[in-house]
Design a protein around this motif. Structure first.
Motif, short mmCIF file in Angstrom:
data_model
loop_
_atom_site.label_atom_id
_atom_site.label_comp_id
_atom_site.label_asym_id
_atom_site.label_seq_id
_atom_site.Cartn_x
_atom_site.Cartn_y
_atom_site.Cartn_z
N ASP A 1 0.81 -1.21 0.00
CA ASP A 1 0.00 0.00 0.00
C ASP A 1 0.85 1.27 0.00
OD1 ASP A 1 -2.32 -1.46 -0.11
OD2 ASP A 1 -2.67 -1.45 2.05
N HIS A 2 2.05 1.20 0.57
CA HIS A 2 2.99 2.33 0.47
C HIS A 2 3.32 2.61 -0.99
CE1 HIS A 2 6.53 4.84 1.09
NE2 HIS A 2 7.22 4.00 0.36
N LEU A 3 3.60 1.57 -1.74
CA LEU A 3 3.95 1.74 -3.15
C LEU A 3 2.75 2.19 -3.98
CD1 LEU A 3 6.24 -1.39 -3.61
CD2 LEU A 3 6.96 1.01 -3.41
N LEU A 4 1.55 1.79 -3.55
CA LEU A 4 0.33 2.19 -4.26
C LEU A 4 -0.13 3.60 -3.89
CD1 LEU A 4 -1.91 -1.02 -4.13
CD2 LEU A 4 -1.02 0.08 -6.20
N GLY A 5 0.40 4.11 -2.77
CA GLY A 5 -0.12 5.36 -2.25
C GLY A 5 -1.49 5.17 -1.62
N TYR A 6 -1.72 3.94 -1.12
CA TYR A 6 -3.01 3.55 -0.54
C TYR A 6 -2.88 3.59 0.97
CZ TYR A 6 -7.46 1.00 -0.99
OH TYR A 6 -8.79 0.63 -0.98
N PRO A 7 -3.89 4.04 1.71
CA PRO A 7 -3.76 4.13 3.17
C PRO A 7 -3.59 2.77 3.83
CG PRO A 7 -6.04 4.50 2.48
CD PRO A 7 -5.22 4.50 1.24
N TYR A 8 -2.78 2.71 4.87
CA TYR A 8 -2.60 1.48 5.63
C TYR A 8 -2.33 1.84 7.08
CZ TYR A 8 2.43 2.46 5.27
OH TYR A 8 3.66 3.05 5.34
N HIS A 9 -2.58 0.89 7.97
CA HIS A 9 -2.41 1.14 9.40
C HIS A 9 -1.50 0.12 10.07
CE1 HIS A 9 -5.63 4.08 8.98
NE2 HIS A 9 -6.37 3.15 8.38
N GLU A 10 -1.63 -1.15 9.69
CA GLU A 10 -0.84 -2.19 10.32
C GLU A 10 0.52 -2.35 9.62
OE1 GLU A 10 -3.06 -5.77 10.36
OE2 GLU A 10 -4.64 -4.99 11.66
N LYS A 11 1.53 -2.63 10.43
CA LYS A 11 2.87 -2.88 9.89
C LYS A 11 3.36 -4.23 10.38
CE LYS A 11 4.33 1.98 9.69
NZ LYS A 11 5.34 2.97 10.17
N ASP A 12 3.82 -5.05 9.44
CA ASP A 12 4.40 -6.35 9.77
C ASP A 12 5.85 -6.38 9.31
OD1 ASP A 12 2.01 -7.44 10.86
OD2 ASP A 12 1.28 -7.79 8.82
N TYR A 13 6.69 -7.01 10.13
CA TYR A 13 8.12 -7.08 9.81
C TYR A 13 8.58 -8.53 9.80
CZ TYR A 13 8.13 -2.07 10.90
OH TYR A 13 7.87 -0.72 10.91
N VAL A 14 9.60 -8.80 8.99
CA VAL A 14 10.25 -10.10 9.01
C VAL A 14 11.70 -9.88 9.43
CG1 VAL A 14 10.93 -10.05 6.56
CG2 VAL A 14 10.67 -12.23 7.73
N VAL A 15 12.18 -10.77 10.27
CA VAL A 15 13.54 -10.66 10.80
C VAL A 15 14.36 -11.81 10.23
CG1 VAL A 15 14.97 -10.54 12.87
CG2 VAL A 15 12.61 -9.67 12.91
N VAL A 16 15.44 -11.47 9.53
CA VAL A 16 16.32 -12.45 8.90
C VAL A 16 17.62 -12.55 9.70
CG1 VAL A 16 17.57 -13.06 6.79
CG2 VAL A 16 15.32 -11.98 6.63
N GLY A 17 18.07 -13.78 9.92
CA GLY A 17 19.36 -13.99 10.58
C GLY A 17 19.32 -13.89 12.08
N ALA A 18 18.16 -14.17 12.69
CA ALA A 18 18.04 -14.06 14.15
C ALA A 18 17.41 -15.31 14.72
CB ALA A 18 17.22 -12.83 14.52
N THR A 19 17.55 -15.46 16.03
CA THR A 19 16.93 -16.56 16.76
C THR A 19 15.91 -16.00 17.74
OG1 THR A 19 18.53 -16.51 18.56
CG2 THR A 19 19.08 -17.86 16.63
N PRO A 20 15.00 -16.83 18.24
CA PRO A 20 14.04 -16.35 19.25
C PRO A 20 14.74 -15.78 20.47
CG PRO A 20 13.31 -18.45 18.36
CD PRO A 20 14.67 -18.21 17.79
N ASP A 21 15.83 -16.40 20.91
CA ASP A 21 16.53 -15.91 22.10
C ASP A 21 17.07 -14.50 21.90
OD1 ASP A 21 16.00 -18.22 23.46
OD2 ASP A 21 17.93 -19.17 23.02
N GLN A 22 17.52 -14.21 20.69
CA GLN A 22 18.04 -12.87 20.43
C GLN A 22 16.94 -11.81 20.56
OE1 GLN A 22 20.03 -14.18 16.61
NE2 GLN A 22 21.53 -12.62 17.24
N LEU A 23 15.77 -12.12 20.04
CA LEU A 23 14.66 -11.16 20.14
C LEU A 23 14.19 -11.02 21.58
CD1 LEU A 23 12.51 -11.85 16.92
CD2 LEU A 23 14.24 -10.09 17.32
N LEU A 24 14.14 -12.12 22.29
CA LEU A 24 13.74 -12.06 23.70
C LEU A 24 14.72 -11.20 24.50
CD1 LEU A 24 12.68 -15.79 24.30
CD2 LEU A 24 11.17 -13.79 24.21
N ALA A 25 15.98 -11.32 24.18
CA ALA A 25 17.01 -10.55 24.89
C ALA A 25 16.85 -9.05 24.62
CB ALA A 25 18.40 -11.01 24.47
N LEU A 26 16.26 -8.71 23.48
CA LEU A 26 16.04 -7.29 23.14
C LEU A 26 14.72 -6.77 23.67
CD1 LEU A 26 17.32 -7.38 19.43
CD2 LEU A 26 18.46 -6.29 21.40
N GLY A 27 13.95 -7.61 24.38
CA GLY A 27 12.71 -7.16 24.99
C GLY A 27 11.46 -7.43 24.17
#
Length: 415
Positions: free
Chosen positions: A12-38
């Protein structure tokens, strides 16, 4: 560890269309690393985390393998070695398989930007056929982006047909079907959702009561569009154009289901179609586990929409009983929603989309009149059952006077 914005927000950013939710993908990480970051874990099937501040969703890059039937029939694999391209290829459409890093750089391994430019909804890979929910999602995207010219790619429609014919749609839970359908109904062109489902055969599987309306004729003097299915979609589009609530849109969708049960010998007339439709509305609502208030309005519109069209000719007592059945004293908002749905029915007809509907103002005025008459306004000596009887009499008398003052010729058919 690399983080990318993905999915609908990038699209929707590329379309110029309104959006509200943002989803991210994390490459090269483990669950423990994310937990350690809070980050807070929320995923059940695979590791998904909430950002400690923004609460946006961050999912570890993953691959998936079909292991069973239906939407949940997958095994997921997460690993720091899973690449961004491997994560994106499991997504449904090329336009949803685009990623953007924090510097605004676009990663588009499956030509999603070209499909955005060409306004095409196209599957990323043949793995599309493994997830039956994607049939509903693509139909919903078609509804969302119809206004800007998007269409479903022919080869994607073929896969949607194959998914339908495989029987996989039967594995979808009622909750998922209702979630996608309710979201689609709130789009500007909700009718396109049902048209796409019909094109790939899914409408007959998931909404057989609606599919059965197509090919059923109506009297052309009242319905120039003739076909009951077309009329239903035109009525739904009226509700969308007016930006009515989900409850109104759903009620409009189901208001004429009984016409599919009209005996062939009676066509193109549809006597008693309201009564015939009641059980069909109940069937749809119960099957999809529709919320109670939504179901109640749909039933009221199915049962009573002809009465609304005839409102200007109803006797005062009949008008009062109609308002009473709609719960006018406790639920005035339901009466308003009922009137809106009936107006969509009246205008969902070829060449009559902008017709006047004086019944709407008449019904709203009648509602205000009866609601103004209250028990505390009665003589103090009135007691017990006499209170209710006198209130009814006064309300009917007030409606009688109101009708005498109202001189509007009706313009809506009784069909």
């Amino acid at each position: 560890m690399q983080v990318y914005l993905v999915g609908g927000a990038v699209r929707d950013h590329l379309l110029g269309y309104p959006y509200h939710e943002k989803d991210y993908v994390v490459v090269g990480a483990t669950p423990d690393q994310l937990l350690a970051l809070g980050y807070q874990p929320v995923g059940k099937d695979f590791p998904v985390f909430l950002h400690p501040e923004s609460k946006d969703e961050y999912a570890l890059a993953r691959t998936e393998r079909k292991s069973g039937q239906g939407y949940h029939g997958f095994e997921f694999h997460t690993d720091p070695n899973v690449t961004l391209e491997e994560d994106l290829i499991r997504r449904d459409l090329t336009i949803n398989a685009i990623a953007m890093d924090h510097n605004g750089n676009i990663y588009d391994p499956y030509s999603g930007q070209q499909d955005l430019k060409n306004k095409v909804l196209r599957h990323v890979s043949n793995a599309f056929i493994e997830d039956p929910l994607r049939v509903l999602r693509i139909a919903r995207f078609a509804a969302r982006y119809k206004a800007i010219g998007f269409t479903v790619a022919p080869e994607t429609l073929i896969l949607m047909q194959q998914l339908t014919e495989s029987g996989e749609l039967n594995a979808l839970t009622p909750e998922r079907v209702w979630k996608e359908t309710s979201r689609a109904l709130m789009e500007k062109h909700a009718d396109e959702y049902f048209e796409v489902l019909r094109t790939c055969g899914a409408l007959k599987v998931l909404f057989p009561e609606i599919d059965a309306l197509y090919g059923i004729p109506q009297r052309p003097e009242y319905h120039p569009e003739i076909d009951c299915g077309i009329h239903t979609m035109m009525s739904v589009q009226q509700a969308c154009a007016a930006n009515y609530s989900l409850e109104v849109r759903f009620a409009v969708l189901l208001h004429d289901l009984g016409k599919a049960l009209t005996p062939k010998s009676e066509l193109p007339r549809h006597i008693m179609h309201e009564e015939r439709g009641i059980q069909l509305v109940i069937n749809v609502c119960d099957r999809l586990k529709v919320p109670t208030n939504t179901k109640q309005l749909a039933l009221s519109v199915c049962k009573e929409h002809l009465k609304c069209h005839q409102a200007l000719q109803l006797k005062p007592g009949t008008l009062w009983r109609l308002l009473q059945r709609l719960d006018v004293l406790r639920r005035p908002e339901r009466v308003e929603a009922f009137i809106q749905a009936c107006e969509c029915d009246a205008r969902g007809r070829l060449g009559l989309e902008n017709r006047d509907y004086p019944q709407a103002k008449f019904m709203l005025d009648a509602m205000k009149i009866v609601r103004q008459i209250k028990a505390q306004d009665l003589p103090i000596e009135i007691r017990g059952p006499e209170i209710g009887e006198l209130l009814i009499k006064k309300r009917i008398d007030a409606l009688t006077q109101f009708k005498k003052q109202t001189e509007i010729e009706p313009n809506c058919s009784n069909s």
